[in-house]
Structure formats: C-alpha cells, structure tokens
Design a protein around this motif. Structure first.
Motif, PDB file in Angstrom:
ATOM      1  N   GLY A   1      19.724 -21.169 -24.148  1.00 25.63           N
ATOM      2  CA  GLY A   1      18.832 -21.177 -24.727  1.00 25.63           C
ATOM      3  C   GLY A   1      17.407 -21.854 -24.251  1.00 25.63           C
ATOM      4  O   GLY A   1      17.652 -22.275 -22.678  1.00 25.63           O
ATOM      5  N   PHE A   2      16.782 -22.237 -24.760  1.00 29.03           N
ATOM      6  CA  PHE A   2      15.092 -23.121 -24.046  1.00 29.03           C
ATOM      7  C   PHE A   2      15.759 -24.690 -25.310  1.00 29.03           C
ATOM      8  O   PHE A   2      15.285 -24.615 -26.287  1.00 29.03           O
ATOM      9  N   ALA A   3      15.484 -25.865 -24.475  1.00 21.52           N
ATOM     10  CA  ALA A   3      15.643 -27.147 -25.317  1.00 21.52           C
ATOM     11  C   ALA A   3      13.550 -27.348 -25.478  1.00 21.52           C
ATOM     12  O   ALA A   3      12.720 -27.021 -24.553  1.00 21.52           O
ATOM     13  N   ALA A   4      13.254 -27.502 -26.476  1.00 19.08           N
ATOM     14  CA  ALA A   4      11.504 -27.546 -26.834  1.00 19.08           C
ATOM     15  C   ALA A   4      11.461 -29.556 -27.418  1.00 19.08           C
ATOM     16  O   ALA A   4      12.826 -29.634 -28.326  1.00 19.08           O
TER      17      ALA A   4
ATOM     18  N   PRO B   1      10.857 -40.091 -33.304  1.00 19.41           N
ATOM     19  CA  PRO B   1      10.089 -40.008 -31.848  1.00 19.41           C
ATOM     20  C   PRO B   1      11.956 -39.354 -31.042  1.00 19.41           C
ATOM     21  O   PRO B   1      13.080 -39.980 -31.083  1.00 19.41           O
ATOM     22  N   GLY B   2      11.620 -38.430 -30.564  1.00 20.59           N
ATOM     23  CA  GLY B   2      12.758 -37.531 -30.176  1.00 20.59           C
ATOM     24  C   GLY B   2      12.661 -36.285 -30.114  1.00 20.59           C
ATOM     25  O   GLY B   2      13.655 -35.643 -29.594  1.00 20.59           O
ATOM     26  N   TYR B   3      12.579 -35.852 -31.314  1.00 19.39           N
ATOM     27  CA  TYR B   3      12.763 -34.546 -32.775  1.00 19.39           C
ATOM     28  C   TYR B   3      12.909 -33.176 -31.302  1.00 19.39           C
ATOM     29  O   TYR B   3      11.920 -33.438 -30.968  1.00 19.39           O
ATOM     30  N   SER B   4      14.026 -32.925 -31.570  1.00 14.49           N
ATOM     31  CA  SER B   4      13.618 -32.401 -30.051  1.00 14.49           C
ATOM     32  C   SER B   4      14.787 -30.367 -30.469  1.00 14.49           C
ATOM     33  O   SER B   4      15.297 -30.317 -32.320  1.00 14.49           O
ATOM     34  N   VAL B   5      14.409 -29.507 -30.647  1.00 17.02           N
ATOM     35  CA  VAL B   5      14.924 -28.481 -30.972  1.00 17.02           C
ATOM     36  C   VAL B   5      15.699 -27.818 -29.690  1.00 17.02           C
ATOM     37  O   VAL B   5      15.281 -27.136 -28.886  1.00 17.02           O
ATOM     38  N   LEU B   6      16.958 -26.943 -29.945  1.00 18.66           N
ATOM     39  CA  LEU B   6      17.233 -26.068 -29.000  1.00 18.66           C
ATOM     40  C   LEU B   6      17.123 -24.071 -29.617  1.00 18.66           C
ATOM     41  O   LEU B   6      17.049 -23.707 -31.046  1.00 18.66           O
ATOM     42  N   LEU B   7      15.978 -23.889 -29.192  1.00 20.99           N
ATOM     43  CA  LEU B   7      15.796 -22.165 -29.105  1.00 20.99           C
ATOM     44  C   LEU B   7      16.851 -21.206 -28.307  1.00 20.99           C
ATOM     45  O   LEU B   7      17.147 -21.036 -27.439  1.00 20.99           O
ATOM     46  N   VAL B   8      18.144 -20.129 -29.111  1.00 24.05           N
ATOM     47  CA  VAL B   8      18.354 -19.629 -28.867  1.00 24.05           C
ATOM     48  C   VAL B   8      17.704 -18.202 -27.475  1.00 24.05           C
ATOM     49  O   VAL B   8      15.878 -18.050 -27.539  1.00 24.05           O
TER      50      VAL B   8
ATOM     51  N   LEU C   1      21.014 -24.957 -38.918  1.00 27.62           N
ATOM     52  CA  LEU C   1      20.575 -24.546 -40.643  1.00 27.62           C
ATOM     53  C   LEU C   1      19.919 -22.883 -40.580  1.00 27.62           C
ATOM     54  O   LEU C   1      20.810 -22.566 -41.192  1.00 27.62           O
ATOM     55  N   GLY C   2      18.898 -22.749 -40.123  1.00 25.16           N
ATOM     56  CA  GLY C   2      19.046 -21.506 -40.712  1.00 25.16           C
ATOM     57  C   GLY C   2      17.990 -20.923 -41.666  1.00 25.16           C
ATOM     58  O   GLY C   2      18.094 -19.973 -41.742  1.00 25.16           O
ATOM     59  N   ASN C   3      18.192 -22.116 -42.801  1.00 21.94           N
ATOM     60  CA  ASN C   3      17.548 -21.533 -44.089  1.00 21.94           C
ATOM     61  C   ASN C   3      15.424 -21.253 -43.962  1.00 21.94           C
ATOM     62  O   ASN C   3      15.546 -20.634 -44.648  1.00 21.94           O
ATOM     63  N   THR C   4      15.333 -21.714 -42.668  1.00 20.22           N
ATOM     64  CA  THR C   4      13.658 -21.122 -42.469  1.00 20.22           C
ATOM     65  C   THR C   4      13.270 -19.720 -42.024  1.00 20.22           C
ATOM     66  O   THR C   4      12.649 -18.960 -42.289  1.00 20.22           O
ATOM     67  N   ASP C   5      13.448 -20.392 -40.663  1.00 17.93           N
ATOM     68  CA  ASP C   5      13.218 -20.070 -39.540  1.00 17.93           C
ATOM     69  C   ASP C   5      14.144 -18.504 -38.679  1.00 17.93           C
ATOM     70  O   ASP C   5      15.893 -18.990 -39.428  1.00 17.93           O
ATOM     71  N   GLY C   6      14.320 -16.959 -39.244  1.00 17.05           N
ATOM     72  CA  GLY C   6      15.137 -16.367 -38.938  1.00 17.05           C
ATOM     73  C   GLY C   6      15.181 -16.167 -37.446  1.00 17.05           C
ATOM     74  O   GLY C   6      15.479 -14.935 -36.977  1.00 17.05           O
ATOM     75  N   PHE C   7      15.232 -17.051 -37.007  1.00 20.55           N
ATOM     76  CA  PHE C   7      15.958 -17.219 -35.508  1.00 20.55           C
ATOM     77  C   PHE C   7      17.315 -17.957 -35.477  1.00 20.55           C
ATOM     78  O   PHE C   7      17.233 -19.183 -36.035  1.00 20.55           O
ATOM     79  N   LEU C   8      18.074 -18.069 -34.586  1.00 15.45           N
ATOM     80  CA  LEU C   8      19.088 -18.737 -34.311  1.00 15.45           C
ATOM     81  C   LEU C   8      18.494 -20.595 -33.730  1.00 15.45           C
ATOM     82  O   LEU C   8      17.677 -19.852 -32.269  1.00 15.45           O
ATOM     83  N   HIS C   9      19.131 -21.612 -34.039  1.00 15.48           N
ATOM     84  CA  HIS C   9      18.082 -22.625 -33.095  1.00 15.48           C
ATOM     85  C   HIS C   9      18.926 -23.960 -33.807  1.00 15.48           C
ATOM     86  O   HIS C   9      19.546 -23.987 -35.388  1.00 15.48           O
ATOM     87  N   ALA C  10      18.606 -24.744 -33.261  1.00 18.02           N
ATOM     88  CA  ALA C  10      19.477 -26.637 -33.688  1.00 18.02           C
ATOM     89  C   ALA C  10      18.858 -27.365 -33.841  1.00 18.02           C
ATOM     90  O   ALA C  10      17.663 -27.631 -32.723  1.00 18.02           O
ATOM     91  N   HIS C  11      18.603 -27.776 -34.372  1.00 20.30           N
ATOM     92  CA  HIS C  11      17.835 -29.719 -34.366  1.00 20.30           C
ATOM     93  C   HIS C  11      18.632 -30.549 -33.535  1.00 20.30           C
ATOM     94  O   HIS C  11      19.800 -30.718 -34.476  1.00 20.30           O
ATOM     95  N   VAL C  12      17.728 -31.111 -33.245  1.00 22.55           N
ATOM     96  CA  VAL C  12      18.691 -32.513 -32.845  1.00 22.55           C
ATOM     97  C   VAL C  12      17.301 -33.275 -33.262  1.00 22.55           C
ATOM     98  O   VAL C  12      16.462 -33.479 -32.901  1.00 22.55           O
TER      99      VAL C  12
END
Length: 159
Positions: free
Chosen positions: A28-31, A39-46, A95-106
C-alpha cells in the motif's frame, strides 16, 4: 491543496497524483492524514481500490498490509517522539465504516490532549476537528511529513 485526488485516493496514489502519499510500501501507500489535530496522523491505503476488507486480500498480501501498518505506526511513533516530548503512544485502527476501501489509521496520542479525551478513541474528539481549517494539512506540516518519510526509509531499508 486541490481536492480532485480525494475522490480516488488509491487511484491517484497509483498514478503519483495523491499529494498526501509519503512512501510506497509493499502492499500500500503510507499517506499523511488530511487533518492534523493530532500531528502525525497518517493513513495506510491498500494499493488496490477494489479491496474493501482485509479478508479480501490473499494471505501473503494481507500479512504484507499488516506489516506495512506496523512500519507506518513505528515511523509515526519515532517522528512524533522526537518532535514532541508530550508524545504518549500510537493507536492503529482498521475500521472501514465510511470509506469503501481498505485502509488503516495511525493516530499519535499526546499528553496535551484534553484530559477527558486522552484515554478514549480519537473518534470522540470534537467533530469540528475534521473540518477546522487550522487543522487542515498544509505546508506548515512539511517538516513533520519529512520526519515520518525519513523514518519510513530507515525502517524499510533494514528489512
């Protein structure tokens, strides 16, 4: 920052057009997050926009995604610890409750958070934090972005 990429976060990352992407990882992509009230909140996108759930990935790719989440979490932790002495820990969530694609919150967590919020899930922070312009990702976050990106480089180079 224009928002065209927001309609297709993964497709825009695959095309090199997503301005929040820090690094390409194995699955995936680290974003960096659109909002930075922590500060530093990031997301991993499949890296496949058709994947909605972790269970849809083949086992090897699933494990790679979870490993990427771990690497991003550690990169955020290292960067935030270095930049803010009030850093507490990192929370990782799929979580996956809102966006319809796999992602992880950091989510980095800090001692300076309000006492009633520091020990509860981030989602209990005021809703306006997600819309308040003072927390929007902006050029002032570039040093933080660079710190996280450098940590990603260090962590992935050792693997």
């Amino acid at each position: 920052m224009t928002s065209e990429w927001r309609r297709d976060r993964i497709g825009s990352a695959l095309r090199g057009e997503n301005p929040t992407v820090l690094r390409r990882l194995e699955a995936g992509f680290a974003a960096i997050g659109d909002v930075q009230f922590l500060p530093g909140y990031s997301v991993l996108l499949v890296d496949d926009p058709r994947v909605e759930r972790l269970s849809e990935l083949p086992r090897t790719k699933r494990l790679a995604f979870l490993s990427d989440m771990d690497v991003l979490g550690e990169a955020v932790e290292r960067a935030c610890r270095r930049l803010d002495p009030a850093f507490r820990r990192v929370n990782l969530e799929i979580l996956g409750n809102t966006d319809g694609f796999l992602h992880a919150h950091v989510w980095p967590r800090f001692d300076w958070e309000p006492a009633d919020l520091v020990r509860v899930p981030v989602w209990l922070h005021p809703r306006e934090n997600w819309r308040d312009e003072r927390y929007a990702l902006a050029p002032r976050h570039d040093p933080l972005r660079e710190e996280i990106a450098q940590e990603l480089d260090r962590l992935t180079a050792r693997d």
